[in-house]
Design an enzyme around this catalytic site. Sequence first.
Site, PDB file in Angstrom:
ATOM      1  N   LYS A  85      -7.518 -24.304 -65.890  1.00  0.00           N
ATOM      2  CA  LYS A  85      -8.578 -25.130 -66.491  1.00  0.00           C
ATOM      3  C   LYS A  85      -8.548 -26.558 -65.943  1.00  0.00           C
ATOM      4  O   LYS A  85      -9.595 -27.207 -65.847  1.00  0.00           O
ATOM      5  CB  LYS A  85      -8.443 -25.143 -68.015  1.00  0.00           C
ATOM      6  CG  LYS A  85      -8.734 -23.798 -68.688  1.00  0.00           C
ATOM      7  CD  LYS A  85     -10.175 -23.351 -68.567  1.00  0.00           C
ATOM      8  CE  LYS A  85     -10.484 -22.191 -69.508  1.00  0.00           C
ATOM      9  NZ  LYS A  85     -11.861 -21.684 -69.380  1.00  0.00           N
ATOM     10  N   TYR A 143      -6.495 -28.483 -72.734  1.00  0.00           N
ATOM     11  CA  TYR A 143      -5.176 -28.585 -72.110  1.00  0.00           C
ATOM     12  C   TYR A 143      -5.270 -28.806 -70.603  1.00  0.00           C
ATOM     13  O   TYR A 143      -4.253 -28.945 -69.932  1.00  0.00           O
ATOM     14  CB  TYR A 143      -4.230 -27.458 -72.509  1.00  0.00           C
ATOM     15  CG  TYR A 143      -4.700 -26.018 -72.478  1.00  0.00           C
ATOM     16  CD1 TYR A 143      -5.501 -25.511 -71.477  1.00  0.00           C
ATOM     17  CD2 TYR A 143      -4.249 -25.136 -73.474  1.00  0.00           C
ATOM     18  CE1 TYR A 143      -5.870 -24.180 -71.456  1.00  0.00           C
ATOM     19  CE2 TYR A 143      -4.613 -23.802 -73.468  1.00  0.00           C
ATOM     20  CZ  TYR A 143      -5.432 -23.322 -72.450  1.00  0.00           C
ATOM     21  OH  TYR A 143      -5.795 -22.001 -72.425  1.00  0.00           O
TER      22      TYR A 143
HETATM   23  C1  HXC Z   1       2.341 -11.178 -70.250  1.00  0.00           C
HETATM   24  C2  HXC Z   1       0.641 -10.016 -69.216  1.00  0.00           C
HETATM   25  C3  HXC Z   1      -0.073  -9.914 -70.444  1.00  0.00           C
HETATM   26  C4  HXC Z   1       0.507 -10.506 -71.602  1.00  0.00           C
HETATM   27  C5  HXC Z   1      -1.230  -8.923 -68.916  1.00  0.00           C
HETATM   28  N1  HXC Z   1      -0.138  -9.391 -68.316  1.00  0.00           N
HETATM   29  N2  HXC Z   1      -1.225  -9.230 -70.220  1.00  0.00           N
HETATM   30  N3  HXC Z   1       1.820 -10.634 -69.121  1.00  0.00           N
HETATM   31  N4  HXC Z   1       1.708 -11.137 -71.457  1.00  0.00           N
HETATM   32  N5  HXC Z   1      -0.103 -10.466 -72.778  1.00  0.00           N
HETATM   33  C6  HXC Z   1       0.244  -9.230 -66.916  1.00  0.00           C
HETATM   34  C7  HXC Z   1       0.364  -7.778 -66.528  1.00  0.00           C
HETATM   35  O1  HXC Z   1       1.636  -7.254 -66.858  1.00  0.00           O
HETATM   36  C8  HXC Z   1       0.135  -7.835 -65.020  1.00  0.00           C
HETATM   37  O2  HXC Z   1       1.267  -8.276 -64.334  1.00  0.00           O
HETATM   38  C9  HXC Z   1      -0.898  -8.932 -64.876  1.00  0.00           C
HETATM   39  O3  HXC Z   1      -0.814  -9.741 -66.076  1.00  0.00           O
HETATM   40  C10 HXC Z   1      -2.315  -8.384 -64.766  1.00  0.00           C
HETATM   41  O4  HXC Z   1      -2.542  -7.532 -65.886  1.00  0.00           O
HETATM   42  P1  HXC Z   1      -3.765  -6.496 -65.922  1.00  0.00           P
HETATM   43  O5  HXC Z   1      -3.818  -5.894 -67.269  1.00  0.00           O
HETATM   44  O6  HXC Z   1      -3.669  -5.576 -64.740  1.00  0.00           O
HETATM   45  O7  HXC Z   1      -4.985  -7.471 -65.632  1.00  0.00           O
HETATM   46  P2  HXC Z   1      -6.512  -7.275 -65.858  1.00  0.00           P
HETATM   47  O8  HXC Z   1      -6.871  -5.866 -66.212  1.00  0.00           O
HETATM   48  O9  HXC Z   1      -7.164  -7.882 -64.700  1.00  0.00           O
HETATM   49  O10 HXC Z   1      -6.788  -8.118 -67.210  1.00  0.00           O
HETATM   50  C11 HXC Z   1      -6.797  -9.501 -67.265  1.00  0.00           C
HETATM   51  C12 HXC Z   1      -6.091 -10.038 -68.511  1.00  0.00           C
HETATM   52  C13 HXC Z   1      -6.658  -9.451 -69.821  1.00  0.00           C
HETATM   53  C14 HXC Z   1      -6.156 -11.540 -68.512  1.00  0.00           C
HETATM   54  C15 HXC Z   1      -4.609  -9.656 -68.435  1.00  0.00           C
HETATM   55  O11 HXC Z   1      -6.012 -10.028 -70.956  1.00  0.00           O
HETATM   56  C16 HXC Z   1      -8.128  -9.663 -69.957  1.00  0.00           C
HETATM   57  O12 HXC Z   1      -8.899  -8.866 -69.441  1.00  0.00           O
HETATM   58  N6  HXC Z   1      -8.562 -10.758 -70.589  1.00  0.00           N
HETATM   59  C17 HXC Z   1     -10.013 -11.106 -70.667  1.00  0.00           C
HETATM   60  C18 HXC Z   1     -10.338 -11.804 -71.915  1.00  0.00           C
HETATM   61  C19 HXC Z   1      -9.512 -13.053 -72.100  1.00  0.00           C
HETATM   62  O13 HXC Z   1      -8.482 -13.252 -71.503  1.00  0.00           O
HETATM   63  N7  HXC Z   1      -9.985 -13.900 -73.028  1.00  0.00           N
HETATM   64  C20 HXC Z   1      -9.283 -15.084 -73.379  1.00  0.00           C
HETATM   65  C21 HXC Z   1     -10.139 -16.245 -73.135  1.00  0.00           C
HETATM   66  S1  HXC Z   1      -9.777 -17.422 -74.410  1.00  0.00           S
HETATM   67  P3  HXC Z   1       2.294  -7.224 -63.596  1.00  0.00           P
HETATM   68  O14 HXC Z   1       3.331  -8.101 -62.993  1.00  0.00           O
HETATM   69  O15 HXC Z   1       2.817  -6.328 -64.688  1.00  0.00           O
HETATM   70  O16 HXC Z   1       1.459  -6.473 -62.586  1.00  0.00           O
HETATM   71  C22 HXC Z   1      -9.203 -18.826 -73.680  1.00  0.00           C
HETATM   72  C23 HXC Z   1      -8.889 -19.993 -74.555  1.00  0.00           C
HETATM   73  C24 HXC Z   1      -8.142 -19.658 -75.795  1.00  0.00           C
HETATM   74  O17 HXC Z   1      -9.070 -18.922 -72.538  1.00  0.00           O
HETATM   75  C25 HXC Z   1      -7.685 -20.881 -76.486  1.00  0.00           C
HETATM   76  C26 HXC Z   1      -6.811 -20.487 -77.640  1.00  0.00           C
HETATM   77  C27 HXC Z   1      -6.800 -21.480 -78.719  1.00  0.00           C
HETATM   78  P1  NAP Z   2     -13.389 -14.068 -75.001  1.00  0.00           P
HETATM   79  O1  NAP Z   2     -14.278 -13.588 -76.101  1.00  0.00           O
HETATM   80  O2  NAP Z   2     -12.116 -13.346 -74.727  1.00  0.00           O
HETATM   81  O3  NAP Z   2     -14.287 -14.121 -73.690  1.00  0.00           O
HETATM   82  C1  NAP Z   2     -13.811 -13.997 -72.380  1.00  0.00           C
HETATM   83  C2  NAP Z   2     -14.911 -13.304 -71.584  1.00  0.00           C
HETATM   84  O4  NAP Z   2     -14.580 -13.355 -70.190  1.00  0.00           O
HETATM   85  C3  NAP Z   2     -15.098 -11.848 -71.965  1.00  0.00           C
HETATM   86  O5  NAP Z   2     -16.449 -11.631 -72.308  1.00  0.00           O
HETATM   87  C4  NAP Z   2     -14.723 -11.081 -70.702  1.00  0.00           C
HETATM   88  O6  NAP Z   2     -15.591  -9.956 -70.526  1.00  0.00           O
HETATM   89  C5  NAP Z   2     -14.959 -12.122 -69.606  1.00  0.00           C
HETATM   90  N1  NAP Z   2     -14.101 -11.878 -68.448  1.00  0.00           N
HETATM   91  C6  NAP Z   2     -12.745 -11.907 -68.415  1.00  0.00           C
HETATM   92  N2  NAP Z   2     -12.321 -11.609 -67.184  1.00  0.00           N
HETATM   93  C7  NAP Z   2     -13.431 -11.395 -66.421  1.00  0.00           C
HETATM   94  C8  NAP Z   2     -13.634 -11.045 -65.065  1.00  0.00           C
HETATM   95  N3  NAP Z   2     -12.595 -10.856 -64.214  1.00  0.00           N
HETATM   96  N4  NAP Z   2     -14.902 -10.915 -64.609  1.00  0.00           N
HETATM   97  C9  NAP Z   2     -15.958 -11.102 -65.452  1.00  0.00           C
HETATM   98  N5  NAP Z   2     -15.819 -11.442 -66.737  1.00  0.00           N
HETATM   99  C10 NAP Z   2     -14.563 -11.577 -67.224  1.00  0.00           C
HETATM  100  O7  NAP Z   2     -12.987 -15.597 -75.228  1.00  0.00           O
HETATM  101  P2  NAP Z   2     -13.812 -16.869 -75.763  1.00  0.00           P
HETATM  102  O8  NAP Z   2     -12.997 -17.477 -76.826  1.00  0.00           O
HETATM  103  O9  NAP Z   2     -15.228 -16.526 -76.030  1.00  0.00           O
HETATM  104  O10 NAP Z   2     -13.723 -17.806 -74.497  1.00  0.00           O
HETATM  105  C11 NAP Z   2     -14.873 -18.200 -73.765  1.00  0.00           C
HETATM  106  C12 NAP Z   2     -14.541 -19.444 -72.975  1.00  0.00           C
HETATM  107  O11 NAP Z   2     -14.177 -20.495 -73.876  1.00  0.00           O
HETATM  108  C13 NAP Z   2     -13.368 -19.275 -72.018  1.00  0.00           C
HETATM  109  O12 NAP Z   2     -13.631 -19.995 -70.836  1.00  0.00           O
HETATM  110  C14 NAP Z   2     -12.223 -19.893 -72.775  1.00  0.00           C
HETATM  111  O13 NAP Z   2     -11.196 -20.344 -71.930  1.00  0.00           O
HETATM  112  C15 NAP Z   2     -12.927 -21.048 -73.477  1.00  0.00           C
HETATM  113  N6  NAP Z   2     -12.213 -21.562 -74.671  1.00  0.00           N
HETATM  114  C16 NAP Z   2     -12.287 -20.920 -75.847  1.00  0.00           C
HETATM  115  C17 NAP Z   2     -11.657 -21.462 -76.959  1.00  0.00           C
HETATM  116  C18 NAP Z   2     -11.755 -20.828 -78.312  1.00  0.00           C
HETATM  117  O14 NAP Z   2     -11.210 -21.380 -79.275  1.00  0.00           O
HETATM  118  N7  NAP Z   2     -12.446 -19.716 -78.482  1.00  0.00           N
HETATM  119  C19 NAP Z   2     -10.941 -22.638 -76.841  1.00  0.00           C
HETATM  120  C20 NAP Z   2     -10.864 -23.265 -75.606  1.00  0.00           C
HETATM  121  C21 NAP Z   2     -11.520 -22.731 -74.509  1.00  0.00           C
HETATM  122  P3  NAP Z   2     -15.076  -8.567 -69.878  1.00  0.00           P
HETATM  123  O15 NAP Z   2     -13.791  -8.231 -70.551  1.00  0.00           O
HETATM  124  O16 NAP Z   2     -16.220  -7.639 -70.198  1.00  0.00           O
HETATM  125  O17 NAP Z   2     -14.951  -8.816 -68.414  1.00  0.00           O
END
Ligand code: HXC
Ligand code: NAP
Length: 300
Positions: free
Chosen positions: A186, A171
Amino acid sequence: MADDAPTPDPAYPGLPAPPPLGSSALPAGTFADRVVLVTGGGTGLGKAIAAEFSRLGASLVVASRKPEHLAAAEEALAPLGPVATVACDIRDADQIAGAFDAAVATFGLPDVLINNAAANFPSPAEDLSPNAWRTVVDITLTGTYLCSREFARRHIAAGTPGSIVDVGASYAWTGGPGFAHSAAAKAGVKNMVETLAVEWGPYGIQVNGLVPGLVPHEDMTADIQQNLQRNRSHAASQPALRVGLPRELGWAATFLASPYGSFISGHTLVVDGANWQRRHLTNPPVVPVREQMGRGPFEG
Ligand code: HXC
Ligand code: NAP
């Protein structure tokens, strides 16, 4: 995460399944004496990418925030080869410097940086708080830049080559309804690959992007899993008639960072069975993002 695979149709076999886990296209020992730092390498795709480097002889450093993810990296990767884990939030330049210091002290300066860590959650754009937007952009775009900067500064100072692979998302090109923050971040990552490859090529630093298609795995965050489950069959909605497997990203990452890929730089390789290329003048009926996500009306 189970997928509801379509009933096989001999007329449409889809793209073949890949070789089994543990296979490799590269010679054994391709990364012997090489150090690879993987951000977010304790879960999902990062863990799978780290494993493929390890199978080819690399010493691994896994950096992420949560102790349980670092423990998972240790458990999965230590049987394959040397691995060190370090707590690091990639939003913080000092913590990144600390992670590189730990890598240097344990194995030496990383030769390869895999910028895999990212943040994401589904949300209609109008529901995002300013801090929610900033959080995703800070981790996904700024964190990727800060890790790349640390890696490049150390290699430029040492006069040594290196390779960076940034994990992106398709995307970046198409936009991502329901994921405005992540899609914008991204797109920034993809653009940054192109800039940094030119800036750092003269120093011997290669910079590429790697884009997964839909690759379900057990570590996916609960809200992303729920969002996927709310929608129709994953395999049937792909031209390949299957989803991706985590190891397929590992094979692509190891190739890009290997000596066999050393003239590839500034490129973003999409591993998605052509899913992002689907274009029709008549598409399935539009379903507004709030309906897709089962969210109530916007309340201001
Ligand atoms: C709306 C949200 C939310 C949610 C958090 N926030 N989760 N808002 N919906 N589900 C808001 C909170 O209310 C807060 O805003 C702000 O975001 C920060 O939240 P924190 O919990 O304090 O942040 P933090 O602890 O730094 O955590 C980061 C995070 C969390 C992104 C919110 O989900 C995380 O740690 N994710 C890491 C793993 C991850 O995201 N993996 C996905 C990668 S997969 P306010 O205003 O309340 O302060 C990917 C591709 C997928 O990228 C493709 C799919 C097909
Ligand atoms: P995931 O399992 O949720 O992995 C995300 C990782 O990022 C976690 O290990 C998390 O570890 C780390 N992370 C998040 N915030 C961080 C921070 N502030 N500092 C250091 N580490 C942090 O998701 P995934 O599916 O494997 O995704 C991996 C990559 O692939 C991402 O870039 C995602 O956008 C991309 N991607 C995935 C898909 C899919 O279908 N799976 C599709 C398109 C793109 P901690 O929580 O321990 O920090």
